[in-house]
Design a protein around this motif. Structure first.
Motif, PDB file in Angstrom:
ATOM      1  N   ARG A 218      26.911  -2.506   2.817  1.00  0.00           N
ATOM      2  CA  ARG A 218      25.794  -2.058   3.390  1.00  0.00           C
ATOM      3  C   ARG A 218      26.428  -1.093   4.350  1.00  0.00           C
ATOM      4  O   ARG A 218      27.578  -1.227   4.834  1.00  0.00           O
ATOM      5  CB  ARG A 218      25.294  -3.103   4.267  1.00  0.00           C
TER       6      ARG A 218
ATOM      7  N   THR B  48      27.457   0.566   7.566  1.00  0.00           N
ATOM      8  CA  THR B  48      28.106   0.093   9.005  1.00  0.00           C
ATOM      9  C   THR B  48      27.633   1.165  10.155  1.00  0.00           C
ATOM     10  O   THR B  48      27.487   1.103  11.094  1.00  0.00           O
ATOM     11  CB  THR B  48      29.462  -0.574   9.048  1.00  0.00           C
TER      12      THR B  48
ATOM     13  N   LEU C  27      25.283   1.228  12.677  1.00  0.00           N
ATOM     14  CA  LEU C  27      24.209   0.347  12.115  1.00  0.00           C
ATOM     15  C   LEU C  27      24.455  -0.938  12.040  1.00  0.00           C
ATOM     16  O   LEU C  27      23.474  -1.976  11.888  1.00  0.00           O
ATOM     17  CB  LEU C  27      23.771   0.973  10.643  1.00  0.00           C
TER      18      LEU C  27
ATOM     19  N   GLY D 253      25.468  -2.786   9.263  1.00  0.00           N
ATOM     20  CA  GLY D 253      24.639  -3.246   8.081  1.00  0.00           C
ATOM     21  C   GLY D 253      23.099  -3.371   8.148  1.00  0.00           C
ATOM     22  O   GLY D 253      22.505  -4.158   7.375  1.00  0.00           O
ATOM     23  N   LYS D 254      22.698  -3.122   9.227  1.00  0.00           N
ATOM     24  CA  LYS D 254      21.067  -3.447   9.465  1.00  0.00           C
ATOM     25  C   LYS D 254      20.245  -2.094   9.303  1.00  0.00           C
ATOM     26  O   LYS D 254      20.699  -1.091   8.739  1.00  0.00           O
ATOM     27  CB  LYS D 254      21.008  -3.851  10.823  1.00  0.00           C
ATOM     28  N   ASN D 255      18.954  -2.183   9.091  1.00  0.00           N
ATOM     29  CA  ASN D 255      18.142  -1.209   8.908  1.00  0.00           C
ATOM     30  C   ASN D 255      18.025  -0.083  10.100  1.00  0.00           C
ATOM     31  O   ASN D 255      18.268  -0.635  11.217  1.00  0.00           O
ATOM     32  CB  ASN D 255      16.795  -1.574   8.591  1.00  0.00           C
TER      33      ASN D 255
END
Length: 247
Positions: free
Chosen positions: A25, A27, A47, A49-51
């Motif tokens: 994902r 980062t 980020l 690892g998030k949307n």
């Protein structure tokens, strides 16, 4: 086994499970000297690892991030054309002595070095290679559209609406055909071959083969899209409109 007298517990064969591969994902994203973001210091977007959801007024850089990601995950284009794109989109306010350092960098949570798109290289480049599989895999699965692409479905047509160019260059550009190639990639290859002028027999065969792949791929994409259209029209309150065919 409970609730039954005399019931026997039979041991089932031991099941072996294959551990699910963790997908990397993102980062952080760093953009330097590209469109709305001048150099020499990169703009870093964390980020974790998030949307990521972006909103804001015109001119604050939303489209820049869109084009940065679209260019980074651009499997099917040549590294040379992508390098030219990065250079041509350099920010006009970057000091002259700091120009030529345009780049887009993506860091993942896998502990590996960041993927960097610069004027010297692109992560999809196989020369010297190998290509960055994280970028290639994401490029095959991506679906990125901006509002201009959607506007072109109704505007910017000289006479009657012609969705062919909108599909090939935007909406269905990244559709993967049964041959493993993308529609946009096949179309670009055809245009490049036809612009050469005098063609040999082997090149004509290549054009015919790519033409068949393109036509089959486009027909396949339209066939898959058709069942999705009417439910969307229903959700938009246009149930009196039915699409029965796409040609």
């Amino acid at each position: 086994m409970s609730g039954q007298q005399g019931a026997k517990l039979v041991n089932s064969p031991k099941q072996t499970t294959v551990p699910e591969t963790k997908r990397p994902r993102i980062t952080s994203i760093e953009i330097c000297d590209f469109r709305a973001f001048p150099g020499p210091m990169p703009v870093k977007i964390e980020l974790g690892g998030k949307n990521l959801f972006l909103f804001g007024e015109n001119g604050v850089g939303k489209s820049t991030i869109y084009h940065a990601l679209d260019g980074m995950f651009a499997y099917g284009q040549t590294a040379i054309s992508l390098a030219e794109m990065l250079t041509e989109e350099a920010n006009r306010f970057t000091p002259e002595d700091q120009k030529g350092r345009a780049s887009v960098s993506i860091t993942y949570d896998d502990g590996k070095p960041s993927a960097i798109w610069s004027a010297d290289n692109h992560p999809i480049n196989t020369q010297p290679g190998p290509a960055d599989e994280r970028i290639v895999n994401a490029a095959w699965a991506k679906a990125i559209l901006d509002y201009r692409s959607l506007l072109q479905t109704n505007y910017d047509h000289e006479e009657e609406i012609n969705l062919f160019w909108v599909c090939v260059e935007n909406l269905l550009r990244d559709y993967q055909t049964l041959s493993g190639e993308r529609l946009g990639e096949l179309w670009s290859n055809l245009q490049e071959m036809l612009e050469r002028g005098q063609l040999r027999e082997t090149q004509l065969k290549k054009i015919n083969d790519d033409s068949r792949k393109f036509n089959d791929g486009l027909a396949e994409a339209l066939e898959q899209i058709l069942p999705l259209i009417n439910p969307i029209l229903d959700d938009l309150g246009c149930g009196d409109i039915r699409v029965t065919n796409l040609t």
